[in-house]
Design an enzyme around this catalytic site. Structure first.
Site, PDB file in Angstrom:
ATOM      1  N   PHE A  96       2.979   7.037   1.365  1.00 18.68           N
ATOM      2  CA  PHE A  96       4.109   7.535   0.579  1.00 18.68           C
ATOM      3  C   PHE A  96       3.656   8.401  -0.591  1.00 18.68           C
ATOM      4  CE2 PHE A  96       5.549   3.299   2.161  1.00 18.68           C
ATOM      5  CZ  PHE A  96       6.484   3.768   3.073  1.00 18.68           C
ATOM      6  N   SER A  97       2.343   8.434  -0.848  1.00 18.88           N
ATOM      7  CA  SER A  97       1.817   9.152  -1.995  1.00 18.88           C
ATOM      8  C   SER A  97       1.896  10.661  -1.800  1.00 18.88           C
ATOM      9  CB  SER A  97       0.354   8.753  -2.246  1.00 18.88           C
ATOM     10  OG  SER A  97      -0.204   9.516  -3.288  1.00 18.88           O
ATOM     11  N   PRO A 115       0.808  -1.228   0.000  1.00 14.04           N
ATOM     12  CA  PRO A 115       0.000   0.000   0.000  1.00 14.04           C
ATOM     13  C   PRO A 115       0.837   1.272   0.000  1.00 14.04           C
ATOM     14  CG  PRO A 115      -0.968  -1.615   1.460  1.00 14.04           C
ATOM     15  CD  PRO A 115       0.350  -2.187   1.020  1.00 14.04           C
ATOM     16  N   CYS A 116       0.398   2.234  -0.824  1.00  9.55           N
ATOM     17  CA  CYS A 116       1.203   3.435  -1.050  1.00  9.55           C
ATOM     18  C   CYS A 116       0.666   4.667  -0.326  1.00  9.55           C
ATOM     19  CB  CYS A 116       1.258   3.734  -2.552  1.00  9.55           C
ATOM     20  SG  CYS A 116      -0.358   4.088  -3.292  1.00  9.55           S
ATOM     21  N   ASN A 117      -0.447   4.521   0.392  1.00 12.84           N
ATOM     22  CA  ASN A 117      -1.120   5.686   0.973  1.00 12.84           C
ATOM     23  C   ASN A 117      -0.190   6.627   1.727  1.00 12.84           C
ATOM     24  OD1 ASN A 117      -2.695   3.172   0.827  1.00 12.84           O
ATOM     25  ND2 ASN A 117      -4.449   4.473   1.281  1.00 12.84           N
TER      26      ASN A 117
END
Length: 375
Positions: free
Chosen positions: A106-107, A102-104
């Site tokens: 780091f986005s 999941p990139c939440n």
């Protein structure tokens, strides 16, 4: 790795196929899974072994399209933080692991909490799977924004992957350069186990330089039988606003009538942004309020989920499960299958000793000192 052959002894040498059994964590709806299934290299094949994701609709979508059975027991629905890896071991060993952690956190769209966030530490479950299963290779994916802030978090992630026993080949892929009709930029890391005499090379975008990646072509000819074509309900006010926005423009056009203007401090370029029919689409996302659905260049409406899936290069017969908002999220979180296919084919060619056109890897500056790959 398993080897699959025919019963015709005279044809065994020509028909022998190297099979890479792939496991997936954070599988999403199957962007990587269907990309692996589509990948075609003589003498090699990637097959599904098991997959897991926290979202029920996503698991149903994956099982239906990648496995071919919505009730497939090899697709595990559950929170990775509560999953006993013995369940995965019981489903069988793997030769390859894919995880788009999941990139939440780091986005660039978000609070960027990194390792302090809810999702930031989840990559460690992928690293633990590497330690336990020791696959021949792996593919890990995240947003390019993970490089920001000096790259300390990315260096730590790379260090943990290396400590698990792998050589890393990280690269920042711009998928519109690989025949995908969407400006979607992602960090993808290929890891090869240290004891294997195999070197991966970043596939060059040059063979796709002439590919038609315009949104007009991408969204043409969608068959009526394709699923997930429900229209988004829009108010008369929204329709009127869209009629004042030119192709490629957004809500902040100068001639927007006063009663249709959006009064906010920040002016995000993606708000009520219409596609440019002559260019790749901007990035398809999985969430967001009014004005973030991606809008047609000539018709005053948001795209359907099937159109969004076309921009992501999902086949028309790929059926997403769940309600419209659930499907929107699934489409937006996925890796474009066409992009995944190209990378998987490069991995299989590397193992088969087949040469292919390549480019220098990027992101190697984030590898720990002493662990630079040989270029």
């Amino acid at each position: 790795m398993q080897v699959e052959g025919t019963h015709d002894s005279a044809a065994v040498d020509e028909s022998t196929t190297r099979i890479f059994r792939m496991g997936e964590l954070f599988s999403g709806p199957g962007g990587l899974g269907i990309g692996a299934k589509m990948a075609a290299v003589p003498g090699s094949k990637i097959v599904h072994q098991w997959a897991t994701d926290y979202d029920a609709d996503t698991c149903n979508t994956y099982a239906t399209n990648v496995v071919g059975n919505e009730a497939a027991e090899s697709v595990i629905h559950g929170d990775i933080r509560e999953l006993d890896y013995k369940v995965l071991h019981d489903l069988g060993g793997i030769d390859a692991l894919s995880f788009g952690f999941p990139c939440n956190d780091f986005s660039a769209v978000g609070e960027r909490r990194g390792f302090e966030g809810t999702f930031g530490p989840l990559y460690t479950y992928g690293v633990e799977a590497l330690r336990q299963f020791q696959p021949s290779w792996f593919l890990a994916e995240n947003v390019g924004g993970i490089r920001s802030g000096g790259g300390a978090e990315l260096r730590q992630i790379f260090r943990d992957m290396i400590d698990a026993g792998y050589r890393l080949y990280p690269h920042y892929y711009k998928f519109e350069q690989y025949g995908v009709p969407q400006a979607r930029h992602r960090m993808i890391v290929i890891g090869i186990r240290n004891d294997l005499d195999v070197e991966f090379k970043i596939p060059s975008p040059a063979p796709y330089a002439d590919a038609d990646v315009t949104t007009k072509t991408a969204l043409s000819g969608i068959p009526k039988w394709a699923t997930n074509q429900e229209l988004t309900k829009q108010t008369a006010r929204v329709i009127e606003r869209l009629e004042h926005i030119p192709e490629g423009g957004n809500a902040w056009v100068e001639n927007m009538p006063e009663h249709l203007k959006i009064n906010t401090r920040t002016k995000l370029s993606s708000i009520y942004r219409r596609l440019d029919s002559k260019k790749p689409a901007y990035t398809v996302t999985g969430s967001g309020g009014g004005g973030t659905h991606i809008y047609h260049w000539s018709e005053p409406r948001a795209l359907t989920n099937r159109e969004r899936a076309r921009l992501q290069t999902f086949p028309d017969d790929f059926e997403f499960k769940g309600n419209k908002e659930s499907v929107r999220k699934q489409v937006g979180m996925a890796v474009p299958p066409r992009g995944a296919q190209i990378i998987f084919e490069a991995v299989m060619k590397s193992f088969a000793g087949i040469e292919y056109e390549s480019v220098e890897p990027s992101l190697v500056e984030f590898l720990p000192e002493g662990d630079q790959i040989s270029l």
